[in-house]
Design an enzyme around this catalytic site. Structure first.
Site, mmCIF file in Angstrom:
data_model
loop_
_atom_site.group_PDB
_atom_site.id
_atom_site.type_symbol
_atom_site.label_atom_id
_atom_site.label_comp_id
_atom_site.label_asym_id
_atom_site.label_seq_id
_atom_site.Cartn_x
_atom_site.Cartn_y
_atom_site.Cartn_z
ATOM 1 C CG HIS A 196 -2.018 -0.953 1.223
ATOM 2 N ND1 HIS A 196 -2.861 -1.132 0.137
ATOM 3 C CD2 HIS A 196 -2.438 -1.835 2.168
ATOM 4 C CE1 HIS A 196 -3.736 -2.082 0.424
ATOM 5 N NE2 HIS A 196 -3.500 -2.536 1.639
ATOM 6 C CG ASP A 233 -3.099 -8.236 0.793
ATOM 7 O OD1 ASP A 233 -2.310 -8.492 1.716
ATOM 8 O OD2 ASP A 233 -4.139 -7.554 0.949
ATOM 9 C CG HIS A 235 -7.023 -5.159 1.837
ATOM 10 N ND1 HIS A 235 -6.494 -5.930 2.865
ATOM 11 C CD2 HIS A 235 -8.295 -4.869 2.197
ATOM 12 C CE1 HIS A 235 -7.405 -6.078 3.808
ATOM 13 N NE2 HIS A 235 -8.510 -5.451 3.423
ATOM 14 C CG ASP A 320 -5.108 -9.725 3.598
ATOM 15 O OD1 ASP A 320 -4.839 -10.347 2.549
ATOM 16 O OD2 ASP A 320 -4.864 -8.519 3.737
#
Length: 417
Positions: A196, A233, A235, A320
């Protein structure tokens, strides 16, 4: 790596700037070396191959747990990497039990400012270094506007260690690929995570873009021009996306939950300029699981990689998406991650001489995280999955198969797959 204070007109941690005191760096090094067997060079240099018998190794991993970078009750806490290491030990997936088949890299470099600045602005890098004094005085500080990314007095140095642990794995995997057709898969068990972190600063628990930094390093140091990045991931890896959005030589492919943090990674975000087509974002509906990911791998990831013809594959390995993870709503299982690890290894073997390095990203349920990483190791060494013994499939429900099929058809049309 004790840099002199440099004045910059940048904003971080409330705009209060301090020089990083030598005692803080000393504390980080002594604490890290005391708690963990991995030794760290104080003077940055490329790791040299030791007598590690890598020619017989199937996995080589590094451990950088960032024990000082911690905030109690925060999901991205210092318990994450130790939980993985404990699971590997318990499941006998360490050098102690496997000899030369699985190797822990005991000597790795610290990333330099120049390494980090290949992706991030220097004003951010030096600003973070200066903010360590404020973090030391206050215990921790928030370092991005949205609040979830924190820093402690050790965050700057431990983030350099994490990035360096990944770069050293690139060195070893590439070196071994020159003398073996089956080099080991690298896995950087590191934190803070990175995907990120945008070029101008931190975001979403992430400090430095570990995978992005490794991609530039592979190009610059090893002459591996074409880098294929897979980010599974849950996200969207917006930082990696932004770093290479106009670059035709780095293909970024992200699968992520539609509508989840940070709200980026739309399906029609495909790159720009000469980099158009080298970014593939595939948002999938909440509830997507093993069936969806197996289909995506076969119909999207494989043909994209085959057409791109990479020199190395790097993986943002976020765990995740597991059905037990508290921060999202996918239905991946331990078996899903075994499948991804096995298939990515085969893809690297088929396309780029086996050169492949995984980098830990998310994963916040410690049990599902550690079990899934351990099963990834089993995939790398060619052993059967333990998912049937580890997963409770009673948690699962019907996947949104129609929405997944529509998304796959749209992405195949956009990218002419």
């Amino acid at each position: 790596m004790e840099h002199q204070a440099v004045l910059r007109h940048s904003f971080l941690g409330g705009g209060v700037w301090f020089s990083l005191r030598p005692r803080v760096l000393s504390f980080v090094r002594s604490r890290f070396l005391r708690k963990h067997s991995t030794s760290v060079k104080n003077r940055p240099k490329i790791s040299t191959l030791c007598s590690l018998n890598e020619s017989r190794a199937k996995v080589i991993y590094s451990v950088a747990p960032a024990m000082g970078h911690n905030k109690e009750a925060h999901p991205e806490c210092s318990s994450r990497v130790p939980a993985i290491v404990s699971a590997l030990e318990k499941m006998e997936l360490t050098p102690k039990f496997r000899g030369s088949e699985i190797i822990q890299l005991q000597d790795f470099r610290i990333a330099t400012v120049e390494d980090i600045a290949s992706v991030h602005s220097r004003s951010y890098v030096f600003g973070l270094e200066k903010a360590m004094e404020q973090a030391s005085e206050q215990g921790f500080i928030h370092i991005d506007g949205s609040g979830p990314t924190y820093a402690t007095a050790t965050t700057y140095q431990e983030s350099l260690i994490a990035a360096g642990a990944g770069l050293s794995l690139v060195d070893h995997v590439v070196a071994e690929s020159k003398i073996s057709q089956s080099p080991p898969i690298g896995f950087a068990l590191i934190r803070p995570p990175g995907h990120h972190a945008v070029p101008k600063g931190p975001m979403g628990f992430c400090v430095f873009g570990n995978v992005a930094i490794a991609a530039r390093y592979a190009q610059r140091v090893h002459g591996l021009k074409r880098v294929f990045i897979i980010d599974f991931d849950v996200h969207h890896g917006n930082g990696t996306n932004d770093a290479f959005y106009d670059d035709p030589d780095i293909f970024f492919l992200s699968t992520h939950q539609e509508g989840s943090y940070p709200g980026t990674g739309k399906i029609d975000n495909i790159g720009c300029g000469i980099g158009e087509g080298a970014t593939l974002n595939l948002p999938l509906a909440g509830g997507s699981g093993d069936i969806a990911m197996r289909t995506v791998f076969d119909e999207v990831i494989v043909p994209s990689a085959q057409r791109f013809k990479p020199d190395i594959i790097l993986v943002s390995a976020g765990y995740d998406g597991h059905v037990l993870d508290p921060l999202a709503n996918f239905q991946f299982t331990t078996g899903t991650y075994y499948m991804l690890a096995s298939n990515i290894k085969q893809l690297a073997t088929d396309l780029c001489g086996g050169r492949c390095v995984f980098f830990l990203e998310g994963g916040y349920n410690l049990e599902s995280l550690s079990n899934s990483v351990a099963d990834s190791f089993r995939a790398f060494i060619g052993e059967p999955s333990m998912a049937a013994k580890l997963d409770d499939l009673g948690y699962l429900y019907d996947e949104p198969s129609i929405k997944v099929k529509q998304a796959i058809q749209k992405i195949k049309h956009l990218h002419s797959l």
